[in-house]
Write an enzyme that holds these catalytic residues in place. Structure first.
Site, PDB file in Angstrom:
ATOM      1  N   LYS A 136       0.859  -1.193   0.000  1.00  0.00           N
ATOM      2  CA  LYS A 136       0.000   0.000   0.000  1.00  0.00           C
ATOM      3  C   LYS A 136       0.892   1.240   0.000  1.00  0.00           C
ATOM      4  O   LYS A 136       1.953   1.244   0.644  1.00  0.00           O
ATOM      5  CB  LYS A 136      -0.861  -0.054   1.278  1.00  0.00           C
ATOM      6  N   SER A 231      -9.332   1.965   2.554  1.00  0.00           N
ATOM      7  CA  SER A 231      -8.343   2.722   1.836  1.00  0.00           C
ATOM      8  C   SER A 231      -7.349   1.854   1.064  1.00  0.00           C
ATOM      9  O   SER A 231      -6.663   2.387   0.204  1.00  0.00           O
ATOM     10  CB  SER A 231      -7.592   3.633   2.801  1.00  0.00           C
ATOM     11  N   SER A 255      -9.940  -0.695   6.413  1.00  0.00           N
ATOM     12  CA  SER A 255      -9.190  -0.343   5.206  1.00  0.00           C
ATOM     13  C   SER A 255      -8.508  -1.518   4.511  1.00  0.00           C
ATOM     14  O   SER A 255      -8.112  -1.398   3.356  1.00  0.00           O
ATOM     15  CB  SER A 255      -8.142   0.727   5.533  1.00  0.00           C
TER      16      SER A 255
END
Lengths: 542, 542
Positions: A136, A231, A255
């Site tokens: 990420k 996210s 997320s």
């Protein structure tokens, strides 16, 4: 006001450099062959696009344990495996816009070095020898940007002289390469992993969809009119398309779990998650990151020694949180009484928003980019409509009041734990409920810009419980029809009910969460394997 | 403004009821026989006061393992042992004013029930069968007040409907008995402990001395002109006089360690601490208190498996924090380079004071009692002098800024951990330094009202390290003379140097801290035993 460059220029230059990082030959081959935007389900496209040959398809379709076994035996070289995943990640990028940093040259050089090491010594570098891993965006890698968001996971980069430092992030953080690796990146590399791409996230990281002012929106490969979640939405889309065998996200409200439920899991197998956890813990991260809990991998806990050795488990199913009832596809997954969920949502939301608006405003002011207020596609915004999902400065409050909310959270956590322990009266196992099985959200992946909250995931963050998401099925137009319902918990619940139409969610995945108490990670993994096995026995297509 | 009773009336009625809880016969016997206020060292008084007979003196002079062994064998009954400690606690109370709640009737009834159980079944109730244990005032016991301070330790009592609830505490909390036991009290009782007294603390709990508007000031039994330390000052004085074999405190900046250093340890032996830790962990507190870390007692860690089995340890001595140099007696204890201590003090102080003044004002407003601004005896306050130790509302800030300070703390913790790990280059053991040995404060127990800070203890709270205090010696008027010194770190350091006069600290104990990294509690205990053994071999009088 200053001579800073226009934020749109900074963002578009960054995006151009991203495109230039993809081998032109691969791009040319793909561009000629891309499905039209109107084609929603693109999950089969990697197999037919022609960029990957048969062996590369075999490699990218393999589970993590198979990959590791063939890499360590030398049957597949790290260069071959890395090349295959680089190609497939490019396909995923062209279909869903899931990547941020692309660094194939560096990854292939690293893979070649690993191959040499194995050839010369006959030994692997570590538990993850040759395995490509995607990260990420906010996990720092030396020499690369971490463009958007703060580094929440296993690393801190701020070098603060003042107690009120400038927060990094957003467009203002483009072109500021990290000076060193995150602890996590170091650990993965020490075990022989090959880092090759970073993945897309929403501006501020605090949104369960994925869209920002540099890289734009990440689409859901199962149905591109739906969100990839957020996210860690870039990871969700990439792993769902098998453009990475294992992706690392972070989760303070859902997320990791929301993208996993929307797209597919963050690893192609539960074994992948187990190996990741074992490798990270094996490196004693607490000796490098002061926030990592000093607790070794506990094989006894994983084998469910405290849970009757896993022989007779009692799961509680949370059908519905009593605040917003899930849509029909969600109810098809396999009685937990929710305790004060509405109050817990209010509490954790207050904590999140206590200083959030100030943070967003200060950080975006550096580049001049606007704070994103909606993730609706521009064409869907009605004239004159005021949209706002973001906390405003009106929700900010003092440190003293933050402490009072933290105290309220502590009380709610105590009540919830007691509520859990009291189930010992009804399970018949002599233990309280072993785990809760529950929806990941009150809806399958929603259309872009329509996500209303992350309640079904953030409840477990508020309680600091361990939770894991596994895929169960996909939306079925015949089974998942709209059901009659006349009584509602509240207006939100009614609006949520009315918004349901099975046609919206064609091909959307359905997933469940397996939830255990604080620090029960090993046991949750052990129980998820049991549930996963049972689900696969029931439906071999999974 | 309201019809609330005058706070002084509430406080004095509470104090009268406290006195009435002591058997009149004991009081009469003692009162006739009390040393004059000018007698500073009262540590020998319990032996000569005549309230305890020879057997009771034997009992109260015994270490925890001896007590437990004789209680379980039936050689000493729980009633005898409890009676002996009740008597000695009364002596301690009359000499140092160390108690708050006194509940001997309840304790003796409990002891009799334990004796019956052992007689009938031949078995002990648990690991702490019959052992009297004293608790710092804020640990709740059903039916008793927790008058001052909030319950910080293993328990939450607030029943909050709002996110901005009224904080309990202070005079306003007198006569509001707890509705249930703290988790810790439950756990100790489940192991067979006998709770018998609660002990004094400072108003607000955030002061390293002990004085409040209900119970007044607790004196140091080694030298009553000196402070007992705080906030667990009542425990410090009580345990030092052997009025309790084991006392429970809490510590977010030195609140257990400072009283331990000022008075004597919170148990009469390290074995007592070990048994306490094992008993609490054995009860799986994480199943009742959501803030308790889920980590079993690790015998391997205690036996120092990660520390070369304890065979060749490398301690680093922190002689001086580079901010305020310790007084001579402190330097006599047995080279750690401090990293950014001044910055860490600033950071943790900012966190503590972020909303503290607002908290103190809101809570004291309920009863009308004033917020204590100095702990100087009234006679020592100069006319017109403005004294303030307390944070004012000027130090309050927003939740956003609190987050920035928390981030700064996280960075400092990471730097400190890296600093520790880098000592692997110099120890010669193949490991980084195993533990730090350092002062508990820059001074022995200071005269009442003159404590300036808790820097040498709160540094380890800021870093979340495990720390334990052991006694080393006492101030020696010949050895601990004032030494020549002309260069100073800063004005505070100079003032601190100038304030030293060995005569002030007659008979004051000297102690050291043994400090390990985060969650290394078992190892710190194991290493403290090694240090304690070495110190006793060197000086058998300890």
């Amino acid at each position: 006001m200053t001579d800073r460059p226009d934020w749109k220029t900074v963002a578009s230059e960054k995006k151009s450099r991203q495109l230039a990082a993809i081998p032109k030959e691969w791009l040319d081959r793909l561009t000629a062959n891309l499905p039209p935007q109107t084609e929603l389900d693109v999950t089969l496209y990697p197999k037919v696009c022609g960029l990957l040959d048969g062996r590369e398809l075999d490699i990218t379709e393999s589970d993590v344990p198979i990959l590791l076994q063939r890499l360590s035996s030398g049957e597949w070289t790290a260069v071959e495996v890395t090349t295959a995943f680089c190609k497939r990640a490019v396909v995923a990028q062209q279909l869903t816009n899931c990547l941020t940093e692309i660094f194939f040259d560096r990854a292939l050089a690293r893979a070649a070095a690993l191959d040499d090491y194995l050839k010369t010594t006959g030994k692997v570098v570590g538990m993850l020898h040759g395995l490509p891993i995607s990260l990420k965006d906010q996990v720092n890698i030396k020499g690369l940007d971490s463009t958007i968001g703060e580094r929440l996971f296993l690393y801190i980069q701020d070098t603060t002289d003042s107690y009120f430092p400038f927060s990094p992030g957003y467009v203002s953080y483009a072109n500021k390469p990290a000076e060193r690796n995150a602890v996590l990146a170091d650990i993965l590399e020490s075990h022989g992993a090959v880092l090759f791409v970073k993945t897309n996230i929403p501006q501020t990281l605090m949104w369960p969809e994925t869209h920002n002012n540099i890289f734009g929106r990440t689409l859901n490969p199962n149905n591109r009119s739906l969100t990839s979640g957020g996210s860690s939405g870039g990871e969700g889309a990439l792993v769902a398309l098998k453009g990475s065998p294992l992706g690392v996200g972070s989760d303070i409200g859902g997320s990791v779990r929301i993208p996993s439920a929307c797209c597919g899991p963050l690893s192609n197998s539960l074994d992948g998650l187990k190996l990741f956890m074992q490798a990270v813990i094996d490196a004693k991260p607490w000796m490098k990151d002061p926030l990592a809990v000093c607790k070794r991998w506990n094989e006894e806990e994983y084998r469910l020694a405290d849970y009757g050795d896993g022989k007779q488990l009692c799961f509680a199913v949370l059908w519905d949180d009593g605040v917003v009832a899930p849509h029909p596809p969600i109810l098809r997954v396999i009685d937990w009484v929710p305790l004060k969920h509405a109050e817990i949502y209010k509490c954790i939301s207050a904590i999140w928003s206590a200083g959030a608006a100030e943070d967003y405003e200060i950080v975006t002011a550096v580049s001049g980019e606007p704070v994103i207020q909606t993730m609706l596609p521009e064409t869907d915004i009605l004239a004159g409509e005021t949209l706002s999902y973001r906390p405003s400065s009106a929700t900010a409050f003092s440190a003293y009041k933050l402490w009072q909310v933290q105290k309220a959270r502590r009380v709610l956590r105590e009540e919830y734990l007691q509520h859990w322990q009291e189930t010992i009266e009804v399970t018949g196992t002599g233990r309280p409920v072993d785990a809760i099985i529950c929806p990941v959200a009150a809806t399958p992946a929603p259309p872009h810009g329509t996500t209303k909250n992350a309640n079904y995931t953030m409840i477990w963050n508020a309680l600091d419980y361990a939770a894991l998401v596994i895929p169960v099925s996909k939306v079925d137009q015949k089974l998942d029809v709209k059901r009659e319902r006349s009584a509602f918990y509240n207006d939100d619940d009614k609006a949520h009910y009315e918004s349901y139409d099975p046609a919206t969610y064609v091909n959307a995945p359905i997933a469940v969460q397996i939830v255990g108490r604080t620090l029960q990670e090993e046991a949750v993994l052990g129980m998820a394997e049991i549930v996963d096995f049972a689900l696969k026995a029931h439906n071999p297509k999974l």
